[in-house]
Design a protein around this motif. Structure first.
Motif, PDB file in Angstrom:
ATOM      1  N   GLU A   1      18.848  -8.578 -36.057  1.00 22.76           N
ATOM      2  CA  GLU A   1      18.142  -7.719 -37.011  1.00 22.76           C
ATOM      3  C   GLU A   1      17.362  -6.636 -36.257  1.00 22.76           C
ATOM      4  O   GLU A   1      17.307  -5.488 -36.692  1.00 22.76           O
ATOM      5  CB  GLU A   1      17.201  -8.550 -37.877  1.00 22.76           C
ATOM      6  CG  GLU A   1      16.494  -7.775 -38.945  1.00 22.76           C
ATOM      7  CD  GLU A   1      17.425  -7.186 -40.011  1.00 22.76           C
ATOM      8  OE1 GLU A   1      17.040  -6.174 -40.622  1.00 22.76           O
ATOM      9  OE2 GLU A   1      18.533  -7.713 -40.215  1.00 22.76           O
ATOM     10  N   SER A   2      16.775  -7.003 -35.120  1.00 19.90           N
ATOM     11  CA  SER A   2      16.075  -6.003 -34.306  1.00 19.90           C
ATOM     12  C   SER A   2      17.039  -4.921 -33.844  1.00 19.90           C
ATOM     13  O   SER A   2      16.698  -3.736 -33.856  1.00 19.90           O
ATOM     14  CB  SER A   2      15.419  -6.666 -33.091  1.00 19.90           C
ATOM     15  OG  SER A   2      14.335  -7.450 -33.494  1.00 19.90           O
ATOM     16  N   ALA A   3      18.246  -5.325 -33.447  1.00 18.56           N
ATOM     17  CA  ALA A   3      19.248  -4.349 -33.018  1.00 18.56           C
ATOM     18  C   ALA A   3      19.665  -3.456 -34.184  1.00 18.56           C
ATOM     19  O   ALA A   3      19.789  -2.235 -34.031  1.00 18.56           O
ATOM     20  CB  ALA A   3      20.462  -5.066 -32.437  1.00 18.56           C
ATOM     21  N   ARG A   4      19.862  -4.035 -35.372  1.00 17.89           N
ATOM     22  CA  ARG A   4      20.225  -3.233 -36.550  1.00 17.89           C
ATOM     23  C   ARG A   4      19.117  -2.222 -36.878  1.00 17.89           C
ATOM     24  O   ARG A   4      19.390  -1.050 -37.136  1.00 17.89           O
ATOM     25  CB  ARG A   4      20.490  -4.133 -37.756  1.00 17.89           C
ATOM     26  CG  ARG A   4      21.895  -4.715 -37.786  1.00 17.89           C
ATOM     27  CD  ARG A   4      22.207  -5.370 -39.122  1.00 17.89           C
ATOM     28  NE  ARG A   4      21.563  -6.673 -39.253  1.00 17.89           N
ATOM     29  CZ  ARG A   4      21.995  -7.795 -38.692  1.00 17.89           C
ATOM     30  NH1 ARG A   4      23.086  -7.778 -37.936  1.00 17.89           N
ATOM     31  NH2 ARG A   4      21.363  -8.927 -38.861  1.00 17.89           N
ATOM     32  N   LYS A   5      17.864  -2.672 -36.841  1.00 15.46           N
ATOM     33  CA  LYS A   5      16.751  -1.765 -37.149  1.00 15.46           C
ATOM     34  C   LYS A   5      16.598  -0.676 -36.087  1.00 15.46           C
ATOM     35  O   LYS A   5      16.045   0.387 -36.355  1.00 15.46           O
ATOM     36  CB  LYS A   5      15.444  -2.546 -37.295  1.00 15.46           C
ATOM     37  CG  LYS A   5      15.381  -3.330 -38.591  1.00 15.46           C
ATOM     38  CD  LYS A   5      14.035  -3.980 -38.773  1.00 15.46           C
ATOM     39  CE  LYS A   5      13.939  -4.663 -40.111  1.00 15.46           C
ATOM     40  NZ  LYS A   5      12.624  -5.259 -40.349  1.00 15.46           N
ATOM     41  N   ALA A   6      17.078  -0.966 -34.880  1.00 17.27           N
ATOM     42  CA  ALA A   6      17.014   0.033 -33.803  1.00 17.27           C
ATOM     43  C   ALA A   6      18.128   1.065 -33.943  1.00 17.27           C
ATOM     44  O   ALA A   6      18.127   2.077 -33.244  1.00 17.27           O
ATOM     45  CB  ALA A   6      17.111  -0.657 -32.447  1.00 17.27           C
ATOM     46  N   GLY A   7      19.088   0.815 -34.843  1.00 17.37           N
ATOM     47  CA  GLY A   7      20.143   1.798 -35.070  1.00 17.37           C
ATOM     48  C   GLY A   7      21.520   1.357 -34.637  1.00 17.37           C
ATOM     49  O   GLY A   7      22.477   2.134 -34.746  1.00 17.37           O
ATOM     50  N   TYR A   8      21.673   0.143 -34.156  1.00 16.52           N
ATOM     51  CA  TYR A   8      22.991  -0.355 -33.776  1.00 16.52           C
ATOM     52  C   TYR A   8      23.723  -0.787 -35.040  1.00 16.52           C
ATOM     53  O   TYR A   8      23.118  -1.317 -35.982  1.00 16.52           O
ATOM     54  CB  TYR A   8      22.876  -1.521 -32.784  1.00 16.52           C
ATOM     55  CG  TYR A   8      22.307  -1.084 -31.445  1.00 16.52           C
ATOM     56  CD1 TYR A   8      23.141  -0.598 -30.444  1.00 16.52           C
ATOM     57  CD2 TYR A   8      20.939  -1.130 -31.202  1.00 16.52           C
ATOM     58  CE1 TYR A   8      22.621  -0.173 -29.225  1.00 16.52           C
ATOM     59  CE2 TYR A   8      20.408  -0.712 -29.987  1.00 16.52           C
ATOM     60  CZ  TYR A   8      21.262  -0.233 -29.005  1.00 16.52           C
ATOM     61  OH  TYR A   8      20.741   0.194 -27.802  1.00 16.52           O
ATOM     62  N   SER A   9      25.023  -0.565 -35.068  1.00 17.08           N
ATOM     63  CA  SER A   9      25.798  -0.878 -36.266  1.00 17.08           C
ATOM     64  C   SER A   9      25.870  -2.382 -36.500  1.00 17.08           C
ATOM     65  O   SER A   9      25.715  -3.183 -35.571  1.00 17.08           O
ATOM     66  CB  SER A   9      27.222  -0.316 -36.145  1.00 17.08           C
ATOM     67  OG  SER A   9      27.958  -1.070 -35.189  1.00 17.08           O
ATOM     68  N   ASP A  10      26.113  -2.765 -37.752  1.00 12.95           N
ATOM     69  CA  ASP A  10      26.226  -4.181 -38.105  1.00 12.95           C
ATOM     70  C   ASP A  10      27.304  -4.877 -37.280  1.00 12.95           C
ATOM     71  O   ASP A  10      27.158  -6.036 -36.905  1.00 12.95           O
ATOM     72  CB  ASP A  10      26.564  -4.338 -39.599  1.00 12.95           C
ATOM     73  CG  ASP A  10      25.384  -3.971 -40.491  1.00 12.95           C
ATOM     74  OD1 ASP A  10      24.245  -3.917 -39.973  1.00 12.95           O
ATOM     75  OD2 ASP A  10      25.601  -3.741 -41.692  1.00 12.95           O
ATOM     76  N   ALA A  11      28.394  -4.143 -36.973  1.00 13.76           N
ATOM     77  CA  ALA A  11      29.521  -4.733 -36.250  1.00 13.76           C
ATOM     78  C   ALA A  11      29.155  -5.147 -34.827  1.00 13.76           C
ATOM     79  O   ALA A  11      29.681  -6.140 -34.318  1.00 13.76           O
ATOM     80  CB  ALA A  11      30.689  -3.748 -36.222  1.00 13.76           C
ATOM     81  N   ILE A  12      28.251  -4.426 -34.193  1.00 12.14           N
ATOM     82  CA  ILE A  12      27.928  -4.744 -32.790  1.00 12.14           C
ATOM     83  C   ILE A  12      26.473  -5.181 -32.580  1.00 12.14           C
ATOM     84  O   ILE A  12      26.048  -5.378 -31.436  1.00 12.14           O
ATOM     85  CB  ILE A  12      28.255  -3.549 -31.860  1.00 12.14           C
ATOM     86  CG1 ILE A  12      27.382  -2.335 -32.204  1.00 12.14           C
ATOM     87  CG2 ILE A  12      29.732  -3.202 -31.897  1.00 12.14           C
ATOM     88  CD1 ILE A  12      27.364  -1.285 -31.118  1.00 12.14           C
ATOM     89  N   ALA A  13      25.720  -5.354 -33.653  1.00 12.29           N
ATOM     90  CA  ALA A  13      24.293  -5.679 -33.530  1.00 12.29           C
ATOM     91  C   ALA A  13      24.063  -6.968 -32.755  1.00 12.29           C
ATOM     92  O   ALA A  13      23.199  -7.022 -31.873  1.00 12.29           O
ATOM     93  CB  ALA A  13      23.648  -5.767 -34.913  1.00 12.29           C
ATOM     94  N   ARG A  14      24.812  -8.010 -33.068  1.00 12.03           N
ATOM     95  CA  ARG A  14      24.599  -9.305 -32.402  1.00 12.03           C
ATOM     96  C   ARG A  14      24.909  -9.201 -30.907  1.00 12.03           C
ATOM     97  O   ARG A  14      24.139  -9.662 -30.066  1.00 12.03           O
ATOM     98  CB  ARG A  14      25.465 -10.368 -33.063  1.00 12.03           C
ATOM     99  CG  ARG A  14      25.209 -11.734 -32.533  1.00 12.03           C
ATOM    100  CD  ARG A  14      25.894 -12.780 -33.361  1.00 12.03           C
ATOM    101  NE  ARG A  14      25.554 -14.092 -32.862  1.00 12.03           N
ATOM    102  CZ  ARG A  14      26.371 -15.109 -32.844  1.00 12.03           C
ATOM    103  NH1 ARG A  14      27.583 -15.001 -33.333  1.00 12.03           N
ATOM    104  NH2 ARG A  14      25.985 -16.270 -32.349  1.00 12.03           N
TER     105      ARG A  14
END
Length: 172
Positions: free
Chosen positions: A35-48
């Motif tokens: 979720e931190s990665a998604r909020k930082a702007g990384y796409s859902d596909a590569i956030a994890r």
């Protein structure tokens, strides 16, 4: 968020945002690293995958170092030690008293006293023992012995009862 300016210039805006989100929200249990990665702007596909890799000091040493620095800064800021704890309780007590919230003030003072050990019965017991005369202490120890309560290390106790003075012989 304080990150060394030189390091911050070397991180991308997404990486900086991830460091912030990760330290303030993931480490406090409010959201996952993904979720931190998604909020930082990384796409859902590569956030994890991004969240995992960004913490890896071998792949992203500057990001890992920025996370470490900010995490340490937050630990220092929010850590609890006796001095900070007592000062905070004192401040809360005084502020509550100024606002005529006497119950809150008394509660803060009671907590300050507990933290200082004022209400700890073992501390009061030690203080009481220190104030006993030798005769009172011996009487208490005898009382404990009669009740069958052993004294830790009593095999090492040395009796220092002064012997009666013998009359001195006058020498010629």
């Amino acid at each position: 968020m304080k990150i060394d300016g030189r390091k911050a210039r070397k991180l991308t805006p997404k990486q900086l945002r991830f460091v912030h989100e990760f330290c303030y929200h993931t480490l406090t249990g409010q959201q996952s690293a993904s979720e931190s990665a998604r909020k930082a702007g990384y796409s859902d596909a590569i956030a994890r995958k991004s969240a995992y890799e960004l913490q890896d000091p071998n792949k992203y040493p500057l990001v890992a170092e920025a996370i470490y620095d900010l995490k340490k800064e937050l630990q220092d800021k929010y850590s609890v030690n006796m001095d900070k704890h007592l000062a905070r309780l004192d401040s809360l007590s005084k502020r509550a008293e100024e606002e005529k919230h006497y119950a809150a003030s008394i509660n803060a003072e009671a907590l300050r006293g507990k933290a200082s050990g004022l209400y700890d019965p073992t501390i009061r017991m030690e203080s009481a023992i220190e104030n006993l005369t030798r005769e009172q202490l011996v009487a208490k120890l005898n009382e404990l012995q009669k009740k069958g309560i052993g004294i830790a290390g009593e095999e090492n106790i040395i009796d220092v009862t002064p012997e009666k003075e013998q009359p001195k012989l006058i020498e010629d």
